[in-house]
Design an enzyme around this catalytic site. Sequence first.
Site, mmCIF file in Angstrom:
data_model
loop_
_atom_site.group_PDB
_atom_site.id
_atom_site.type_symbol
_atom_site.label_atom_id
_atom_site.label_comp_id
_atom_site.label_asym_id
_atom_site.label_seq_id
_atom_site.Cartn_x
_atom_site.Cartn_y
_atom_site.Cartn_z
ATOM 1 N N ASP A 103 0.805 -1.220 0.000
ATOM 2 C CA ASP A 103 0.000 0.000 0.000
ATOM 3 C C ASP A 103 0.838 1.269 0.000
ATOM 4 O OD1 ASP A 103 0.916 -0.531 2.589
ATOM 5 O OD2 ASP A 103 -1.054 -1.111 3.320
ATOM 6 N N ASN A 105 -7.773 -3.380 14.022
ATOM 7 C CA ASN A 105 -9.170 -3.631 13.618
ATOM 8 C C ASN A 105 -9.274 -4.800 12.642
ATOM 9 O OD1 ASN A 105 -8.077 -2.580 11.319
ATOM 10 N ND2 ASN A 105 -9.412 -0.784 11.193
ATOM 11 N N HIS A 162 -7.415 -5.170 9.890
ATOM 12 C CA HIS A 162 -7.091 -4.887 8.474
ATOM 13 C C HIS A 162 -5.804 -5.601 8.055
ATOM 14 C CE1 HIS A 162 -4.768 -0.878 9.476
ATOM 15 N NE2 HIS A 162 -3.899 -1.858 9.351
ATOM 16 N N GLU A 221 -9.658 -2.021 5.164
ATOM 17 C CA GLU A 221 -10.316 -1.754 6.434
ATOM 18 C C GLU A 221 -11.605 -2.575 6.528
ATOM 19 O OE1 GLU A 221 -8.529 -0.285 8.491
ATOM 20 O OE2 GLU A 221 -8.153 1.839 8.102
HETATM 21 C C1 F6R Z 1 1.246 -1.525 6.046
HETATM 22 C C2 F6R Z 1 0.162 -2.472 6.251
HETATM 23 C C3 F6R Z 1 -0.652 -2.489 7.499
HETATM 24 C C4 F6R Z 1 0.181 -2.799 8.738
HETATM 25 C C5 F6R Z 1 -0.705 -2.814 9.977
HETATM 26 C C6 F6R Z 1 0.070 -3.068 11.246
HETATM 27 O O1 F6R Z 1 1.875 -1.762 4.800
HETATM 28 O O2 F6R Z 1 -0.068 -3.189 5.366
HETATM 29 O O3 F6R Z 1 -1.657 -3.461 7.353
HETATM 30 O O4 F6R Z 1 0.796 -4.051 8.593
HETATM 31 O O5 F6R Z 1 -1.369 -1.569 10.074
HETATM 32 O O6 F6R Z 1 0.913 -1.982 11.499
HETATM 33 P P1 F6R Z 1 1.961 -2.006 12.697
HETATM 34 O O7 F6R Z 1 2.952 -3.035 12.365
HETATM 35 O O8 F6R Z 1 2.549 -0.614 12.691
HETATM 36 O O9 F6R Z 1 1.178 -2.314 13.924
#
Ligand code: F6R
Length: 260
Positions: free
Chosen positions: A66, A134, A136, A141
């Site tokens: 992303d 959440n 994702h 989301e």
């Molecule tokens: C970012 C991504 C997100 C993160 C997720 C966890 O490329 O794909 O899904 O993996 O938000 O983020 P952290 O590791 O910062 O808790």
Amino acid sequence: MRIVLHDTAEAARAFAVARIAATLAAKPDAVLGLATGGTMEPVYEGLIAAHRDGLSFARATTFNLDEYVGLAGDHPQSYRTYMRHHLFDHVDIAAARTHIPRGDIDPAEAAAAFEAALAASGPVDLQLLGLGHNGHIGFNEPSSSLASRTREKTLTRSTREANARFFGAGETPPHSAVTMGIGTILESRAILVLAVGAAKAGAVRGMVEGPVTARCPASALQMHPDVTVALDAGAAAELELIDHYREAEELRRRREADAA
Ligand code: F6R
């Protein structure tokens, strides 16, 4: 799903590093799906250390999940900058082999270009995923279609709050991102999810044991035949069938030892 339980976050991360390194060692031209976020920073440190020990990325191709809409690749908080800083600038991969959706052009165009590049070079051999509080994956989301393709998604307030820590004082994360879709992610040959910390325990439970539902996008991974989930004790704390996962891994270890 294969659930691999570790006592510590360090051990869970080391497991992830070893899996990625083994994929690349077995197939030097592997297509790797990469993620960003706090969870992945030590994983990339581990991969840089593996590179110093001889692991080459020169023939690999990478696809990141992303990018924030509105941020050019050279913006300090863009995921292109994150990847350069945490991995790409420290290993032998050419920028042309690294793919991240563009945040600085029309999101529909960025998504179409990303899907076209993936169709040309894919499928992804191993997709690395973190997990949002959440549920994702990527920036899919809750309410994301479980068949979705790469597209623009509005970020939830909780995701923007969680990611505000990466932005400077007075700056806020963008309101949307271009993210690989859930359907796109599910086309990967194999998937490795890494989640550490008690704050992820509810999302982990939803992913592994919950119903398959757009309320917890990661639950769609239950439909994939080759998913490994690496957890520390905190992230595993709400799993009901934890004893079963432990026993299954123990049996697997014994069989591997017997076969060796
Ligand atoms: C970012 C991504 C997100 C993160 C997720 C966890 O490329 O794909 O899904 O993996 O938000 O983020 P952290 O590791 O910062 O808790």
